[in-house]
Design an enzyme around this catalytic site. Structure first.
Site, PDB file in Angstrom:
ATOM      1  N   LEU A  79       0.821  -1.219   0.000  1.00 49.46           N
ATOM      2  CA  LEU A  79       0.000   0.000   0.000  1.00 49.46           C
ATOM      3  C   LEU A  79       0.852   1.264   0.000  1.00 49.46           C
ATOM      4  CD1 LEU A  79      -2.771  -0.997   2.589  1.00 49.46           C
ATOM      5  CD2 LEU A  79      -2.519  -1.643   0.194  1.00 49.46           C
ATOM      6  N   SER A 124      -4.636   1.777  -9.158  1.00 46.85           N
ATOM      7  CA  SER A 124      -5.521   2.936  -8.997  1.00 46.85           C
ATOM      8  C   SER A 124      -6.338   3.237 -10.249  1.00 46.85           C
ATOM      9  CB  SER A 124      -4.655   4.160  -8.679  1.00 46.85           C
ATOM     10  OG  SER A 124      -5.401   5.345  -8.818  1.00 46.85           O
ATOM     11  N   GLU A 126      -6.725   6.067 -11.249  1.00 48.56           N
ATOM     12  CA  GLU A 126      -5.988   7.135 -11.950  1.00 48.56           C
ATOM     13  C   GLU A 126      -5.327   6.604 -13.217  1.00 48.56           C
ATOM     14  OE1 GLU A 126      -4.836  10.631 -11.605  1.00 48.56           O
ATOM     15  OE2 GLU A 126      -6.824  10.624 -10.719  1.00 48.56           O
ATOM     16  N   TYR A 148       1.873  10.414 -11.286  1.00 46.18           N
ATOM     17  CA  TYR A 148       1.369   9.386 -10.362  1.00 46.18           C
ATOM     18  C   TYR A 148       0.666   8.267 -11.150  1.00 46.18           C
ATOM     19  CZ  TYR A 148      -1.835   7.151  -7.051  1.00 46.18           C
ATOM     20  OH  TYR A 148      -2.552   6.225  -6.332  1.00 46.18           O
ATOM     21  N   ASN A 177     -11.457   5.970  -5.985  1.00 42.14           N
ATOM     22  CA  ASN A 177     -11.240   6.806  -4.780  1.00 42.14           C
ATOM     23  C   ASN A 177     -12.043   6.283  -3.597  1.00 42.14           C
ATOM     24  OD1 ASN A 177     -10.830   8.321  -7.273  1.00 42.14           O
ATOM     25  ND2 ASN A 177     -10.418  10.077  -5.959  1.00 42.14           N
ATOM     26  N   ARG A 183      -8.544   9.974   5.984  1.00 38.71           N
ATOM     27  CA  ARG A 183      -7.972  10.482   4.747  1.00 38.71           C
ATOM     28  C   ARG A 183      -7.027  11.641   5.067  1.00 38.71           C
ATOM     29  NH1 ARG A 183      -6.571   9.277  -0.405  1.00 38.71           N
ATOM     30  NH2 ARG A 183      -8.261   9.584  -1.892  1.00 38.71           N
ATOM     31  N   GLY A 184      -5.938  11.777   4.307  1.00 39.23           N
ATOM     32  CA  GLY A 184      -5.041  12.917   4.481  1.00 39.23           C
ATOM     33  C   GLY A 184      -5.775  14.230   4.203  1.00 39.23           C
ATOM     34  N   THR A 189     -11.899  15.311  -0.479  1.00 45.86           N
ATOM     35  CA  THR A 189     -13.018  15.017   0.445  1.00 45.86           C
ATOM     36  C   THR A 189     -12.702  15.483   1.860  1.00 45.86           C
ATOM     37  OG1 THR A 189     -12.105  12.813   0.805  1.00 45.86           O
ATOM     38  CG2 THR A 189     -13.913  13.001  -0.801  1.00 45.86           C
ATOM     39  N   PRO A 278      -2.055  20.448 -14.024  1.00 44.66           N
ATOM     40  CA  PRO A 278      -1.614  20.617 -15.417  1.00 44.66           C
ATOM     41  C   PRO A 278      -2.451  19.792 -16.387  1.00 44.66           C
ATOM     42  CG  PRO A 278       0.271  20.288 -13.969  1.00 44.66           C
ATOM     43  CD  PRO A 278      -0.954  20.070 -13.118  1.00 44.66           C
TER      44      PRO A 278
HETATM   45  P1  NAP Z   1      -1.627   7.220   2.019  1.00 42.77           P
HETATM   46  O1  NAP Z   1      -2.535   7.543   3.163  1.00 42.77           O
HETATM   47  O2  NAP Z   1      -0.901   8.322   1.324  1.00 42.77           O
HETATM   48  O3  NAP Z   1      -0.545   6.161   2.567  1.00 42.77           O
HETATM   49  C1  NAP Z   1       0.617   5.841   1.827  1.00 42.77           C
HETATM   50  C2  NAP Z   1       1.699   5.380   2.780  1.00 42.77           C
HETATM   51  O4  NAP Z   1       2.886   5.070   2.019  1.00 42.77           O
HETATM   52  C3  NAP Z   1       2.110   6.426   3.814  1.00 42.77           C
HETATM   53  O5  NAP Z   1       1.979   5.871   5.109  1.00 42.77           O
HETATM   54  C4  NAP Z   1       3.581   6.696   3.495  1.00 42.77           C
HETATM   55  O6  NAP Z   1       4.413   6.856   4.616  1.00 42.77           O
HETATM   56  C5  NAP Z   1       4.005   5.416   2.808  1.00 42.77           C
HETATM   57  N1  NAP Z   1       5.198   5.625   1.986  1.00 42.77           N
HETATM   58  C6  NAP Z   1       5.437   6.650   1.134  1.00 42.77           C
HETATM   59  N2  NAP Z   1       6.659   6.519   0.581  1.00 42.77           N
HETATM   60  C7  NAP Z   1       7.202   5.387   1.088  1.00 42.77           C
HETATM   61  C8  NAP Z   1       8.447   4.717   0.910  1.00 42.77           C
HETATM   62  N3  NAP Z   1       9.384   5.202   0.095  1.00 42.77           N
HETATM   63  N4  NAP Z   1       8.680   3.573   1.586  1.00 42.77           N
HETATM   64  C9  NAP Z   1       7.750   3.086   2.450  1.00 42.77           C
HETATM   65  N5  NAP Z   1       6.557   3.687   2.680  1.00 42.77           N
HETATM   66  C10 NAP Z   1       6.291   4.819   1.995  1.00 42.77           C
HETATM   67  O7  NAP Z   1      -2.402   6.392   0.904  1.00 42.77           O
HETATM   68  P2  NAP Z   1      -3.776   5.561   1.003  1.00 42.77           P
HETATM   69  O8  NAP Z   1      -4.906   6.447   0.639  1.00 42.77           O
HETATM   70  O9  NAP Z   1      -3.792   4.784   2.255  1.00 42.77           O
HETATM   71  O10 NAP Z   1      -3.594   4.579  -0.241  1.00 42.77           O
HETATM   72  C11 NAP Z   1      -2.930   3.332  -0.093  1.00 42.77           C
HETATM   73  C12 NAP Z   1      -2.426   2.887  -1.474  1.00 42.77           C
HETATM   74  O11 NAP Z   1      -3.523   2.748  -2.356  1.00 42.77           O
HETATM   75  C13 NAP Z   1      -1.471   3.856  -2.152  1.00 42.77           C
HETATM   76  O12 NAP Z   1      -0.558   3.075  -2.898  1.00 42.77           O
HETATM   77  C14 NAP Z   1      -2.354   4.648  -3.094  1.00 42.77           C
HETATM   78  O13 NAP Z   1      -1.604   5.153  -4.173  1.00 42.77           O
HETATM   79  C15 NAP Z   1      -3.331   3.576  -3.506  1.00 42.77           C
HETATM   80  N6  NAP Z   1      -4.682   4.020  -3.884  1.00 42.77           N
HETATM   81  C16 NAP Z   1      -5.385   4.813  -3.038  1.00 42.77           C
HETATM   82  C17 NAP Z   1      -6.683   5.170  -3.373  1.00 42.77           C
HETATM   83  C18 NAP Z   1      -7.521   6.033  -2.464  1.00 42.77           C
HETATM   84  O14 NAP Z   1      -8.531   6.553  -2.924  1.00 42.77           O
HETATM   85  N7  NAP Z   1      -7.163   6.161  -1.188  1.00 42.77           N
HETATM   86  C19 NAP Z   1      -7.237   4.711  -4.587  1.00 42.77           C
HETATM   87  C20 NAP Z   1      -6.480   3.892  -5.407  1.00 42.77           C
HETATM   88  C21 NAP Z   1      -5.206   3.536  -5.040  1.00 42.77           C
HETATM   89  P3  NAP Z   1       4.577   8.260   5.398  1.00 42.77           P
HETATM   90  O15 NAP Z   1       3.452   8.205   6.405  1.00 42.77           O
HETATM   91  O16 NAP Z   1       5.932   8.132   5.983  1.00 42.77           O
HETATM   92  O17 NAP Z   1       4.440   9.331   4.366  1.00 42.77           O
HETATM   93  O1  G4F Z   2      -8.983  14.069  -3.737  1.00 42.68           O
HETATM   94  P1  G4F Z   2      -8.065  14.187  -4.896  1.00 42.68           P
HETATM   95  O2  G4F Z   2      -6.760  14.863  -4.661  1.00 42.68           O
HETATM   96  O3  G4F Z   2      -7.897  12.702  -5.449  1.00 42.68           O
HETATM   97  P2  G4F Z   2      -7.406  12.106  -6.847  1.00 42.68           P
HETATM   98  O4  G4F Z   2      -6.534  13.046  -7.585  1.00 42.68           O
HETATM   99  O5  G4F Z   2      -8.610  11.607  -7.558  1.00 42.68           O
HETATM  100  O6  G4F Z   2      -6.478  10.893  -6.376  1.00 42.68           O
HETATM  101  C1  G4F Z   2      -6.892  10.022  -5.323  1.00 42.68           C
HETATM  102  O7  G4F Z   2      -7.616   8.955  -5.857  1.00 42.68           O
HETATM  103  C2  G4F Z   2      -6.869   8.090  -6.731  1.00 42.68           C
HETATM  104  C3  G4F Z   2      -7.841   7.009  -7.218  1.00 42.68           C
HETATM  105  O8  G4F Z   2      -8.440   7.442  -8.411  1.00 42.68           O
HETATM  106  C4  G4F Z   2      -5.725   7.501  -5.947  1.00 42.68           C
HETATM  107  F1  G4F Z   2      -5.046   6.632  -6.731  1.00 42.68           F
HETATM  108  C5  G4F Z   2      -4.824   8.619  -5.468  1.00 42.68           C
HETATM  109  O9  G4F Z   2      -3.753   8.069  -4.684  1.00 42.68           O
HETATM  110  C6  G4F Z   2      -5.637   9.548  -4.586  1.00 42.68           C
HETATM  111  O10 G4F Z   2      -6.004   8.830  -3.430  1.00 42.68           O
HETATM  112  O11 G4F Z   2      -8.786  14.961  -6.092  1.00 42.68           O
HETATM  113  C7  G4F Z   2     -10.042  14.561  -6.597  1.00 42.68           C
HETATM  114  C8  G4F Z   2     -10.569  15.602  -7.579  1.00 42.68           C
HETATM  115  C9  G4F Z   2      -9.551  16.012  -8.666  1.00 42.68           C
HETATM  116  O12 G4F Z   2     -10.197  16.045  -9.906  1.00 42.68           O
HETATM  117  C10 G4F Z   2      -9.123  17.413  -8.279  1.00 42.68           C
HETATM  118  O13 G4F Z   2      -8.775  18.259  -9.371  1.00 42.68           O
HETATM  119  O14 G4F Z   2     -10.849  16.806  -6.846  1.00 42.68           O
HETATM  120  C11 G4F Z   2     -10.404  17.908  -7.590  1.00 42.68           C
HETATM  121  N1  G4F Z   2     -10.170  19.036  -6.689  1.00 42.68           N
HETATM  122  C12 G4F Z   2     -10.822  20.223  -6.753  1.00 42.68           C
HETATM  123  N2  G4F Z   2     -10.349  21.059  -5.821  1.00 42.68           N
HETATM  124  C13 G4F Z   2      -9.269  19.088  -5.686  1.00 42.68           C
HETATM  125  C14 G4F Z   2      -9.390  20.378  -5.129  1.00 42.68           C
HETATM  126  N3  G4F Z   2      -8.402  18.174  -5.212  1.00 42.68           N
HETATM  127  C15 G4F Z   2      -7.634  18.522  -4.150  1.00 42.68           C
HETATM  128  N4  G4F Z   2      -6.775  17.615  -3.643  1.00 42.68           N
HETATM  129  N5  G4F Z   2      -7.697  19.784  -3.586  1.00 42.68           N
HETATM  130  C16 G4F Z   2      -8.551  20.745  -4.053  1.00 42.68           C
HETATM  131  O15 G4F Z   2      -8.585  21.875  -3.539  1.00 42.68           O
END
Ligand code: NAP
Ligand code: G4F
Length: 324
Positions: A79, A124, A126, A148, A177, A183-184, A189, A278
């Site tokens: 993850l 993802s 994405e 990404y 998503n 969530r961060g 959201t 971008p």
């Molecule tokens: P997240 O909250 O950003 O968690 C990612 C974790 O990866 C963080 O704890 C981070 O550690 C760790 N990390 C970053 N760089 C690293 C490295 N070099 N070595 C070891 N650990 C590292 O992400 P999430 O939302 O839980 O998502 C989990 C995974 O699913 C990710 O791969 C994300 O891309 C993928 N994903 C997420 C979504 C979504 O909607 N949430 C959807 C599709 C796919 P630190 O705490 O030290 O930064």
């Molecule tokens: O919440 P976002 O930053 O998520 P995004 O880019 O969809 O990526 C997330 O979901 C992916 C799965 O499809 C994961 F793989 C990825 O790791 C991550 O968890 O943005 C969602 C949408 C975008 O279209 C963005 O342009 O929201 C739009 N948005 C509008 N205003 C914003 C904002 N996004 C962010 N972060 N901040 C804004 O102020």
């Protein structure tokens, strides 16, 4: 004997939910942190005495080999990633090193040290980017729109390749998503639920956002980690789309969140071009039929309920005075 699982990214949103789920299933859970002294533990604080933490980094192959040699896991959930899309435009090479090549390093360590372990890769939606069809399924071609997304395409195909080349039990979950109170704060959201709570409590007056027209298929994170686990319990390894099938715009997200707090979003939300990307992913909507049929997985939490949970959690958190 208890099954042993390794989770990279355990301190992230999904890692913390997956750790809870695996503990409930009776697993011995081993989590990976890259900087134990510097990690924000708020998502896993309540699990600290029930999990074992290890230091390793996706950038460092030797650390991954040592990790797997020590734990000898039955299941590995990858993850960890640089997971924030805007950060990938700012740091495309680092994103490639972690989110793309990091997968190859962990697969290689698995092949060398724990070839019988089952492997989950966090792919993802994405990867679909500029979508070729609506909704997207496992056969929809990829067209990523950010460094990404490009890195995740590499991670996806290197996982498929290790399955086909070396017979690893390796699965790629193409998750749309998914969100929740863990969530961060940088993702839209949580930025919105935190912003609504601040405005409601008189701590802020406005919320600056980017593109309100983007549409996403938003699900609830605790529902989604069950799908990851189910993939690794199948007889054969494969790849699955995990999604709700319903999409909403950022504008609808904003309307829903402000209405939970009884606020009029038009008085508080400002569009700020600084948050435009971008290249944008305009619309993501998943078709999770295969996961439903083969894994018996379905989402349990609606978009509206999820937004309500998030706003209420942020109101409570801010009343307590907590930072995250
Ligand atoms: P997240 O909250 O950003 O968690 C990612 C974790 O990866 C963080 O704890 C981070 O550690 C760790 N990390 C970053 N760089 C690293 C490295 N070099 N070595 C070891 N650990 C590292 O992400 P999430 O939302 O839980 O998502 C989990 C995974 O699913 C990710 O791969 C994300 O891309 C993928 N994903 C997420 C979504 C979504 O909607 N949430 C959807 C599709 C796919 P630190 O705490 O030290 O930064
Ligand atoms: O919440 P976002 O930053 O998520 P995004 O880019 O969809 O990526 C997330 O979901 C992916 C799965 O499809 C994961 F793989 C990825 O790791 C991550 O968890 O943005 C969602 C949408 C975008 O279209 C963005 O342009 O929201 C739009 N948005 C509008 N205003 C914003 C904002 N996004 C962010 N972060 N901040 C804004 O102020």
């Amino acid at each position: 004997m208890r099954k042993r699982a390794v989770i990279t990214g355990i301190a992230g949103q999904d890692g913390s939910h997956l750790a809870e789920w695996l503990l409930e299933q009776g697993y011995e859970v081993h989590g990976v942190l890259r900087r134990p002294l510097n990690t924000r533990f708020w998502r896993i604080e309540h699990l600290r005495d029930r999990i074992t933490l290890h230091q390793a980094d996706l950038l460092d192959l030797a650390s991954l080999i040592h990790l797997l040699r020590e734990v000898q896991p039955h299941e590995i959930y990858n993850l960890a990633a640089q997971s924030f899309v805007p950060a990938s435009f700012a740091a495309p090479v680092l994103t490639g090193e972690v989110t793309a090549l990091g997968v190859a390093r962990l697969l290689e360590a698995t092949r060398l040290v724990a070839p019988e372990a089952r492997f989950y890769q966090a792919s993802s939606s994405e990867m679909f980017g500029k979508v070729r069809e609506v909704p997207q399924n496992e056969r929809t071609p990829f067209h990523p729109r950010s460094p990404y997304g490009v890195a995740k395409v590499y991670g996806h195909f290197i996982t498929v390749n290790y399955r086909e080349s070396y017979g690893l039990f390796a699965c790629s979950g193409i998750l749309f998503n998914h969100e929740g109170p863990r969530r961060g704060l940088e993702f839209v959201t949580r930025k919105v639920s935190d912003g609504v709570a601040r405005i409601k409590l008189g701590l802020a007056d406005e919320l600056r956002l980017g593109n309100l027209e983007a549409q996403r298929d938003w699900g609830y994170a605790p529902d989604y980690v069950r799908a990851m686990w189910r993939m690794l319990q199948q007889d054969e390894p494969s790849d699955y789309v995990v999604a709700t099938g319903v999409c909403h715009s950022v504008r609808e997200l904003v309307e829903t969140a402000f209405s939970v707090a009884g606020l009029d979003w038009r008085r508080h939300v400002r569009v700020d071009p600084a948050f435009y990307r971008p290249a944008e992913v305009d619309l993501l909507q998943g078709d999770a039929s295969r996961a439903r049929q083969e894994l018996g997985w379905r989402p349990e939490t609606s978009f509206e309920r999820m937004v309500e949970i998030m706003v209420e959690a942020d109101l409570e958190r801010l009343r307590r005075g907590d930072v995250v």
